[in-house]
Motif scaffolding. Structure first.
Motif, mmCIF file in Angstrom:
data_model
loop_
_atom_site.group_PDB
_atom_site.id
_atom_site.type_symbol
_atom_site.label_atom_id
_atom_site.label_comp_id
_atom_site.label_asym_id
_atom_site.label_seq_id
_atom_site.Cartn_x
_atom_site.Cartn_y
_atom_site.Cartn_z
ATOM 1 N N ASP A 1 4.762 4.366 21.491
ATOM 2 C CA ASP A 1 6.091 3.808 21.865
ATOM 3 C C ASP A 1 5.919 2.484 21.248
ATOM 4 N N SER A 2 5.593 2.018 20.348
ATOM 5 C CA SER A 2 5.367 0.615 19.715
ATOM 6 C C SER A 2 6.596 -0.069 19.832
ATOM 7 N N GLN A 3 6.833 -1.136 20.351
ATOM 8 C CA GLN A 3 7.980 -1.831 20.029
ATOM 9 C C GLN A 3 8.375 -2.839 18.790
ATOM 10 N N TYR A 4 7.174 -2.936 17.965
ATOM 11 C CA TYR A 4 7.042 -3.562 16.801
ATOM 12 C C TYR A 4 7.207 -2.773 15.639
ATOM 13 N N PHE A 5 6.671 -1.492 15.808
ATOM 14 C CA PHE A 5 6.805 -0.513 14.637
ATOM 15 C C PHE A 5 7.683 0.571 14.862
ATOM 16 N N ASP A 6 8.772 1.024 14.088
ATOM 17 C CA ASP A 6 9.733 1.894 14.246
ATOM 18 C C ASP A 6 9.345 3.267 13.746
ATOM 19 N N ILE A 7 7.840 3.430 14.200
ATOM 20 C CA ILE A 7 7.211 5.110 13.705
ATOM 21 C C ILE A 7 7.118 5.916 14.712
ATOM 22 N N ASP A 8 7.604 7.119 14.285
ATOM 23 C CA ASP A 8 7.275 8.146 15.440
ATOM 24 C C ASP A 8 6.165 9.142 15.130
ATOM 25 N N PHE A 9 5.352 9.034 15.954
ATOM 26 C CA PHE A 9 3.875 9.766 15.870
ATOM 27 C C PHE A 9 3.773 10.979 16.506
ATOM 28 N N SER A 10 4.960 11.429 17.472
ATOM 29 C CA SER A 10 4.938 12.482 18.062
ATOM 30 C C SER A 10 5.134 13.721 17.036
ATOM 31 N N GLY A 11 4.529 14.743 17.054
ATOM 32 C CA GLY A 11 4.643 15.958 16.195
ATOM 33 C C GLY A 11 3.713 16.024 15.101
ATOM 34 N N LEU A 12 3.049 14.827 15.058
ATOM 35 C CA LEU A 12 2.129 14.878 13.711
ATOM 36 C C LEU A 12 0.739 15.626 13.989
ATOM 37 N N LYS A 13 0.430 16.267 13.051
ATOM 38 C CA LYS A 13 -0.887 17.128 13.050
ATOM 39 C C LYS A 13 -2.012 16.046 12.954
ATOM 40 N N ASP A 14 -3.388 16.608 13.220
ATOM 41 C CA ASP A 14 -4.466 15.731 13.543
ATOM 42 C C ASP A 14 -4.579 14.877 12.219
ATOM 43 N N ASN A 15 -4.562 15.373 10.811
ATOM 44 C CA ASN A 15 -4.703 14.799 9.813
ATOM 45 C C ASN A 15 -3.582 14.305 9.055
ATOM 46 N N GLU A 16 -2.216 13.968 9.686
ATOM 47 C CA GLU A 16 -1.161 13.479 9.177
ATOM 48 C C GLU A 16 -1.080 12.109 9.620
ATOM 49 N N ILE A 17 -0.684 11.284 8.641
ATOM 50 C CA ILE A 17 -0.316 9.798 9.027
ATOM 51 C C ILE A 17 0.741 9.277 8.083
ATOM 52 N N TYR A 18 1.356 8.044 8.560
ATOM 53 C CA TYR A 18 2.067 7.272 7.643
ATOM 54 C C TYR A 18 1.489 6.322 6.899
ATOM 55 N N VAL A 19 1.967 5.962 5.743
ATOM 56 C CA VAL A 19 1.462 4.955 4.938
ATOM 57 C C VAL A 19 2.739 4.164 4.643
ATOM 58 N N SER A 20 1.993 2.786 4.087
ATOM 59 C CA SER A 20 3.186 1.769 3.788
ATOM 60 C C SER A 20 3.839 2.464 2.470
ATOM 61 N N ASP A 21 4.962 1.864 2.090
ATOM 62 C CA ASP A 21 5.788 2.391 0.915
ATOM 63 C C ASP A 21 5.149 1.849 -0.353
ATOM 64 N N GLY A 22 4.384 1.020 -0.152
ATOM 65 C CA GLY A 22 3.562 0.285 -1.376
ATOM 66 C C GLY A 22 2.392 1.204 -2.073
ATOM 67 N N VAL A 23 1.923 2.222 -0.882
ATOM 68 C CA VAL A 23 0.971 3.207 -1.533
ATOM 69 C C VAL A 23 1.586 4.160 -2.145
ATOM 70 N N LEU A 24 3.030 4.679 -1.787
ATOM 71 C CA LEU A 24 3.877 5.774 -2.613
ATOM 72 C C LEU A 24 4.128 5.304 -3.949
ATOM 73 N N ASP A 25 4.367 3.938 -4.041
ATOM 74 C CA ASP A 25 4.748 3.133 -5.380
ATOM 75 C C ASP A 25 3.675 3.221 -6.147
ATOM 76 N N LYS A 26 2.507 2.619 -5.744
ATOM 77 C CA LYS A 26 1.467 2.355 -6.557
ATOM 78 C C LYS A 26 0.716 3.442 -7.373
ATOM 79 N N TYR A 27 0.671 4.549 -6.312
ATOM 80 C CA TYR A 27 -0.187 5.760 -6.712
ATOM 81 C C TYR A 27 0.877 7.003 -7.056
ATOM 82 N N ARG A 28 2.115 6.819 -6.969
ATOM 83 C CA ARG A 28 2.953 7.867 -7.323
ATOM 84 C C ARG A 28 2.747 8.980 -6.538
ATOM 85 N N LEU A 29 2.594 8.878 -5.016
ATOM 86 C CA LEU A 29 2.521 9.778 -4.094
ATOM 87 C C LEU A 29 4.067 10.117 -3.577
ATOM 88 N N LYS A 30 3.926 11.128 -2.886
ATOM 89 C CA LYS A 30 5.118 11.538 -2.090
ATOM 90 C C LYS A 30 4.604 12.384 -0.770
#
Length: 444
Positions: A196-225
């Motif tokens: 329930d971070s007050q500084y990062f608007d990221i919802d971790f509820s419902g994520l599986k054990d191996n799932e994470i969020y990445v910064s948008d630069g990671v998707l842009d640089k490596y052309r991931l989705k």
């Protein structure tokens, strides 16, 4: 004669390179880096690249062209017919107005020179865009970092320190690496955040054990989705971590991974109460001996500030050279086109056409080609710089996104049009100097 001019240019270029321009570049570096007093030395590599190779190219090109032209008969030189192939049939044009048909005919007759002009304008436009776009890109990068900073202060501690501040939020942090195909490694910052971070608007509820969020630069640089996987490893160990990307978060300051702090402790074998620092909007009263790093807005934008300080004036040098190259190239090619058509211009004068009307025929034809070339070159330059940017930034740690503002592209076009306006005025003077007896000298 071309070789003599080439040698003179090479001598002047070397003198300027080791005097005036050397001092300009030295001032740029002294403005940014704490360098000791340098000593100017002669560079054999620079001499080969800037002097020997251009001279050899000039010699080979002139030798090829002269050898080709001297195979023509003397009679062809007398008739000014310097073509081996027979003249092709004129292209049949629609029933347009006279001036439109005439200008179109001029373009078709000089199509090879105009194609070279298009290539030259495209090349100089790439240089021009590089000089214009770097400052806006860096400014936008700094603004994006500031706008998306989670808090005003980020503390990284040497050891856990409890504080009495309800606004401060604990987090965990570590560094991992991603190995790329070229053998280089990119450093990732892995954050463990409160659900329930007050500084990062990221919802971790419902994520599986191996799932994470990445910064948008990671998707842009490596052309991931979303749904792709990434593998990260410890820097000095063989341990690897494979995660599935559940989404992205705007965090331009670094290549980052975000996960729940409990997941962080489990994945990296940390105690249940482990944390690395604090996010806060207030400066904390912590003894400096316990603080490893305190990050502020200035620390986040230091890379962009450094590039602006060190390269800012270099961008203007690029800009000046790009405009000079553009004007020189367009002037020389348009001059060649006028000289090739001097006999026709002389005939038109004999027929009673005035200077303004002749300008509407010949100068306007080149203006149309320049206009079309600029329309093609502006988006082409944007695409090319974007492609080169990705290739260059891909070899460096971190990620700095490229996006040319629309006003920069408009500015490119305006500079191109303004530069040709000056050249058009010079060509008009040249047209006025072509005598009417030029046509009478033609022996055909």
């Amino acid at each position: 004669l071309p070789m003599i001019i080439m040698f003179i240019g090479a001598i002047i270029g070397n003198i300027l390179g080791y005097t005036i321009f050397k001092d300009i570049v030295a001032a740029i570096y002294y403005n940014s880096y704490s360098l000791t007093v340098y000593t100017t030395i002669w560079s054999p590599y620079a001499f080969v690249m800037t002097t020997i190779i251009p001279c050899v190219l000039m010699f080979v090109i002139n030798l090829f062209m002269l050898t080709k032209m001297l195979k023509l008969s003397p009679l062809k030189f007398i008739r000014r017919d310097l073509k081996k192939r027979k003249n092709r049939k004129a292209v049949k044009l629609p029933e347009w107005k006279f001036f439109t048909r005439f200008r179109t005919r001029i373009i078709f007759q000089n199509i090879s020179s105009y194609i070279i002009m298009l290539i030259g304008i495209a090349f100089s436009s790439i240089m021009l865009l590089f000089g214009l776009v770097m400052q806006p890109v860096l400014n936008d990068y700094k603004k994006t970092i500031i706008d998306n900073m989670p808090c005003k202060y980020q503390y990284i501690l040497k050891m856990p320190v409890e504080i009495k501040d309800n606004e401060a939020e604990k987090y965990a942090i570590t560094k991992l690496e991603m190995q790329r195909d070229n053998g280089l490694n990119d450093e990732f910052t892995v954050y463990g955040l409160n659900e329930d971070s007050q500084y990062f608007d990221i919802d971790f509820s419902g994520l599986k054990d191996n799932e994470i969020y990445v910064s948008d630069g990671v998707l842009d640089k490596y052309r991931l989705k979303k749904g792709d996987t990434i593998t990260l490893k410890e820097k000095y160990e063989d341990k690897e971590y494979t995660y599935k990307i559940a989404g992205s978060y705007v965090y331009p300051s670094s290549l980052a991974v975000f996960m729940d702090i409990d997941r962080f402790r489990d994945d990296f074998d940390k105690p249940d109460t482990y944390y690395s620092g604090y996010f806060t909007d207030n400066e904390l009263d912590i003894d400096e001996k316990y603080v490893a790093t305190k990050l502020t807005q200035n620390d986040m934008t230091i890379v962009a500030d450094q590039l602006t300080d060190s390269m800012g004036r270099m961008f203007y040098i690029w800009l000046v050279f790009a405009v000079a190259l553009y004007m020189l190239m367009v002037y020389l090619l348009s001059k060649i086109i006028l000289e090739k058509n001097s006999n026709a211009i002389s005939i038109v004068k004999i027929l009673g056409y005035k200077g303004n009307e002749i300008m509407r025929l010949y100068v306007a034809a080149t203006a149309i080609v320049v206009f079309i070339s600029l329309v093609i070159s502006v988006p082409l330059s944007d695409f090319t710089i974007g492609f080169l940017w990705r290739a260059i930034m891909g070899t460096y740690p971190g990620w700095l996104a490229y996006k040319a503002p629309s006003y920069v592209l408009v500015e490119m076009f305006v500079i191109g049009v303004a530069a040709y306006s000056i050249i058009g005025a010079l060509q008009y003077k040249k047209i006025r100097k072509i005598p009417m007896d030029e046509a009478l000298k033609n022996v055909e």
